[in-house]
Design an enzyme around this catalytic site. Sequence first.
Site, PDB file in Angstrom:
ATOM      1  N   SER A 270     -40.822  -3.174  30.269  1.00  0.00           N
ATOM      2  CA  SER A 270     -41.817  -3.434  31.318  1.00  0.00           C
ATOM      3  C   SER A 270     -41.655  -4.821  31.929  1.00  0.00           C
ATOM      4  O   SER A 270     -41.877  -4.996  33.125  1.00  0.00           O
ATOM      5  CB  SER A 270     -43.227  -3.373  30.743  1.00  0.00           C
ATOM      6  OG  SER A 270     -43.480  -2.133  30.173  1.00  0.00           O
TER       7      SER A 270
ATOM      8  N   GLU B  63     -38.212   0.921  39.272  1.00  0.00           N
ATOM      9  CA  GLU B  63     -37.562  -0.326  39.685  1.00  0.00           C
ATOM     10  C   GLU B  63     -36.176  -0.380  39.028  1.00  0.00           C
ATOM     11  O   GLU B  63     -36.065  -0.218  37.814  1.00  0.00           O
ATOM     12  CB  GLU B  63     -38.400  -1.529  39.238  1.00  0.00           C
ATOM     13  CG  GLU B  63     -39.706  -1.660  40.011  1.00  0.00           C
ATOM     14  CD  GLU B  63     -40.629  -2.708  39.406  1.00  0.00           C
ATOM     15  OE1 GLU B  63     -40.611  -3.850  39.884  1.00  0.00           O
ATOM     16  OE2 GLU B  63     -41.369  -2.379  38.461  1.00  0.00           O
TER      17      GLU B  63
ATOM     18  N   HIS C 121     -37.094   0.585  35.411  1.00  0.00           N
ATOM     19  CA  HIS C 121     -38.487   0.468  34.971  1.00  0.00           C
ATOM     20  C   HIS C 121     -39.340   1.555  35.612  1.00  0.00           C
ATOM     21  O   HIS C 121     -39.647   1.510  36.803  1.00  0.00           O
ATOM     22  CB  HIS C 121     -39.035  -0.929  35.307  1.00  0.00           C
ATOM     23  CG  HIS C 121     -40.480  -1.074  34.945  1.00  0.00           C
ATOM     24  ND1 HIS C 121     -41.419  -1.594  35.803  1.00  0.00           N
ATOM     25  CD2 HIS C 121     -41.159  -0.716  33.825  1.00  0.00           C
ATOM     26  CE1 HIS C 121     -42.603  -1.568  35.215  1.00  0.00           C
ATOM     27  NE2 HIS C 121     -42.477  -1.032  34.025  1.00  0.00           N
TER      28      HIS C 121
ATOM     29  N   ASN D 274     -44.908  -5.467  37.948  1.00  0.00           N
ATOM     30  CA  ASN D 274     -45.788  -6.109  36.969  1.00  0.00           C
ATOM     31  C   ASN D 274     -46.122  -7.555  37.332  1.00  0.00           C
ATOM     32  O   ASN D 274     -47.162  -8.066  36.923  1.00  0.00           O
ATOM     33  CB  ASN D 274     -45.192  -6.007  35.556  1.00  0.00           C
ATOM     34  CG  ASN D 274     -45.675  -4.733  34.879  1.00  0.00           C
ATOM     35  OD1 ASN D 274     -46.835  -4.334  35.044  1.00  0.00           O
ATOM     36  ND2 ASN D 274     -44.795  -4.067  34.146  1.00  0.00           N
TER      37      ASN D 274
END
Length: 302
Positions: A112, A145, A133, A184
């Site tokens: 992550s 991603e 990701h 994130n």
Amino acid sequence: MARARIAVVGAGLMGHGIAQVFALAGHTVTITDSGEAALESVAGRIRANLRDLGDDESAAERVRPCKSLAETVRDADFVVEAVLEDLAVKQNLFREIERHARADAILASNTSVIPITKIMGGLAGRGRALGTHWWNPPFLVPLVEVIGTQWTSAATIDRTIRLHAEIGKIPVHVKKDVPGFVGNRLQHALWREAIALVEQGICDAETVDTVIKNSFGRRLAVLGPLENADLVGTDLTLAIHRTVLPDIDARPGPSPFLEALVAAGKLGMKSGEGFRHWSADAQARLRSSVMQHLKKARASGP
Ligand SMILES: NC(=O)c1ccc[n+]([C@@H]2O[C@H](COP(=O)([O-])OP(=O)(O)OC[C@H]3O[C@@H](n4cnc5c(N)ncnc54)[C@H](O)[C@@H]3O)[C@@H](O)[C@H]2O)c1
């Protein structure tokens, strides 16, 4: 890749969902997990998801659970790792994967937030290693991603983006390998300010969530922040930033308020209290409403 052989390492929350998406798209998948229970239950969990979503249940037959890592990755064209978020575990695992995988297999981590450079730095063949990701649940949230390092070859990025587009995901290329990548970083910039608002007594936690869900959260799925800035004008955006940014939380570390919650054992839903109190019923209602919302979004297309 027409009918690729995919290997998934880690059959937990993310791994089983990633395996499901590849299998539903027609690829064959091997999957392994160091935990016996996770491996034994993986086929059943995938089947249950497919049934719940109204997808072709026979796709589960293309997923083969394997006890050994070597057997899982030996013939794979593409290996994706989804084990626990621990740098040393991932580094050791990829060294082992590299010993058993084909020299031309692409090796991907679903971390992550950990920079891919740190995970893959010790490999001999770093040109074929990268990050992919996914978001939870993998079969409902479209984005993946794709993160390259300074060593990742252009062909590896290109093949990975094509593979994920072909299975119906929305891959994006993250050009620099920074902690948290794009999604994130954005998400946690928002969470930092959300926590600061509560910490400073500006509003309570419920109010933060109510404000977001009933204001710009309503638009976010169809209007990204930079589209929004262009919509209102970059000049207005600049004026707002001049007033607001000096006042927004910019501390470099986690909030002491968050640290105090964790130290007090207020861990969120798993302990019944975090920023808010959570009865078993309230937890079930929230989980169900998130799933219903994501299913509706999938049904209405990207
Ligand atoms: N949960 C999310 O929302 C989410 C979203 C995107 C990415 N991720 C990332 O995906 C990865 C997996 O997360 P998760 O939520 O699926 O975790 P999880 O705990 O549900 O699953 C991890 C699985 O890995 C297995 N495992 C641990 N060490 C192993 C090893 N050495 N070899 C094989 N299997 C091993 C565990 O037994 C477990 O079944 C993490 O890196 C996480 O940060 C999670």
